[in-house]
Design an enzyme around this catalytic site. Sequence first.
Site, short mmCIF file in Angstrom:
data_model
loop_
_atom_site.label_atom_id
_atom_site.label_comp_id
_atom_site.label_asym_id
_atom_site.label_seq_id
_atom_site.Cartn_x
_atom_site.Cartn_y
_atom_site.Cartn_z
N GLU A 37 45.83 45.12 49.77
CA GLU A 37 46.11 43.89 49.02
C GLU A 37 45.91 42.67 49.91
O GLU A 37 46.37 42.64 51.05
CB GLU A 37 47.55 43.93 48.52
CG GLU A 37 47.75 43.24 47.20
CD GLU A 37 47.09 43.97 46.04
OE1 GLU A 37 46.04 43.47 45.58
OE2 GLU A 37 47.58 45.02 45.61
N HIS A 38 45.24 41.67 49.36
CA HIS A 38 44.93 40.44 50.11
C HIS A 38 44.10 40.73 51.35
O HIS A 38 44.20 40.03 52.35
CB HIS A 38 46.23 39.69 50.49
CG HIS A 38 46.92 39.09 49.31
ND1 HIS A 38 46.56 37.88 48.75
CD2 HIS A 38 47.94 39.55 48.55
CE1 HIS A 38 47.34 37.62 47.72
NE2 HIS A 38 48.19 38.61 47.56
N SER A 71 38.39 34.24 20.77
CA SER A 71 39.08 35.43 21.26
C SER A 71 40.19 35.78 20.30
O SER A 71 40.97 34.90 19.91
CB SER A 71 39.66 35.17 22.65
OG SER A 71 40.56 36.22 22.97
N ASP A 191 38.45 42.28 42.44
CA ASP A 191 38.73 42.45 41.02
C ASP A 191 37.44 42.61 40.22
O ASP A 191 37.30 43.51 39.39
CB ASP A 191 39.51 41.25 40.46
CG ASP A 191 40.79 41.00 41.22
OD1 ASP A 191 41.14 41.83 42.09
OD2 ASP A 191 41.45 39.98 40.95
#
Length: 405
Positions: A37-38, A71, A191
């Site tokens: 993470e990060h 959306s 991501d």
Amino acid sequence: MDDMMIVENLGRHFKEIYGDGNPGVFFAPGRVNLIGEHTDYNGGHVFPCALTLGTYAAARKREDRTIRFASLNIRGGEVTECSLDDPALMLDGSEGGSTLKAGADDWTNYPKGVIWAFAEKGFVLPTGFDVLYYGNIPAGSGLSSSASLEVLTGLVLRELYGFAGVRQEDLALLGQRAENAYVGMNCGIMDQFASAMGKEGSAIFLDTNTLNYRYAPLAMSGMKIVITNSNVKHQLVTSGYNDRRKSCESALELIRAHRETESLGSLTCEEFAEISHVLPEPERSRAKHAVTENARTIRAVEALDRGDLVEFGKLMNESHISLRDDYEVSCPEIDFLVDEAWKIPGVLGSRITGGGFGGCTVSIVGDDAVDEFRNRIGAAYGAAFEGQKADFYVIEAGAGAHRIR
Ligand code: ADP
Ligand code: MG
């Protein structure tokens, strides 16, 4: 709703909103990061998998220069219209993109940013299009609904306009460019990469420095991956994230005054221990997380390769402690969920996942302990944080962005 029902529903609404036609239908998943993470903006390793939850789009080319976005998740499918000649979509040649041109806080900035990023690379749309999105990822929970929306939009553009040179990896890079330069969130590549490149049953071991990657089968014998959504989102998400990134950049600069260093991710823990005294706080703690987390990620994937899920879980726990104490991106609600998970026999590991300041935890839970996990943590969370409710997802690793029809 299963896939088929979602696609049918989307087609029906597309017809209602935009009239007849036979739109293409596309999907891009969200992701959960198991460990690492990060590290993705520090040249380190990450280990995410794509989810089977994600964002769907029905889209059709138009003859004129109008683009219509809607959306089902936003204001009942209300249409936002713009033109390819809209200044917000124009390139102005300025470095760093057009964040300021992007209208304030509007969801259409994500797809617009992708159109803008395509144009920047020479993929210019000759005509507009109509698109309707629907997502079943809980938005804003750190499971990357935004990345899935970006990668999906890139896929829609590639497929509608036949931009054959755009590879799956390019969908990730263009999506990241949109989020960094257009939306103003200075995220790394993880991501979008997971959303574009996911593979059923596998996680992706990605070196963010080189973009070399390999798939690691998630052989979870007797274990489940459980995501717990805290349903809290603290204000700091974007500013806190960008701020952590800046601290890491200054740490790298300070280290470089003493030794040649490509990125924080290129340092071993021993090398970092020798040089860390040149850093002030909070840079030292932030950099320490980036370095140790990268090492943990490499070890965790080795452990998984050996089938040692116990070690994998331990490294997840250490990851959480580092994110809580050194990187300081956790929050009371998330720490509570992790602490409770650690108490349950049959839980091998539990940690915060995603950018932080709320969002979700990810845990490795024995098949037999999943019900207890849900019931005990759900009840304790509701009692400790008034009015809060946790949601639980037992997940499978899913495929990357693809055309459905
Ligand atoms: P995360 O990526 O962790 O889910 P973000 O705050 O980065 O959270 O992104 C969430 C935002 O992405 C939403 O507020 C919305 O603007 C946009 N978004 C995500 N999914 C959709 C969707 N299906 N339809 C419209 N906008 C969406
Ligand atoms: Mg996001």
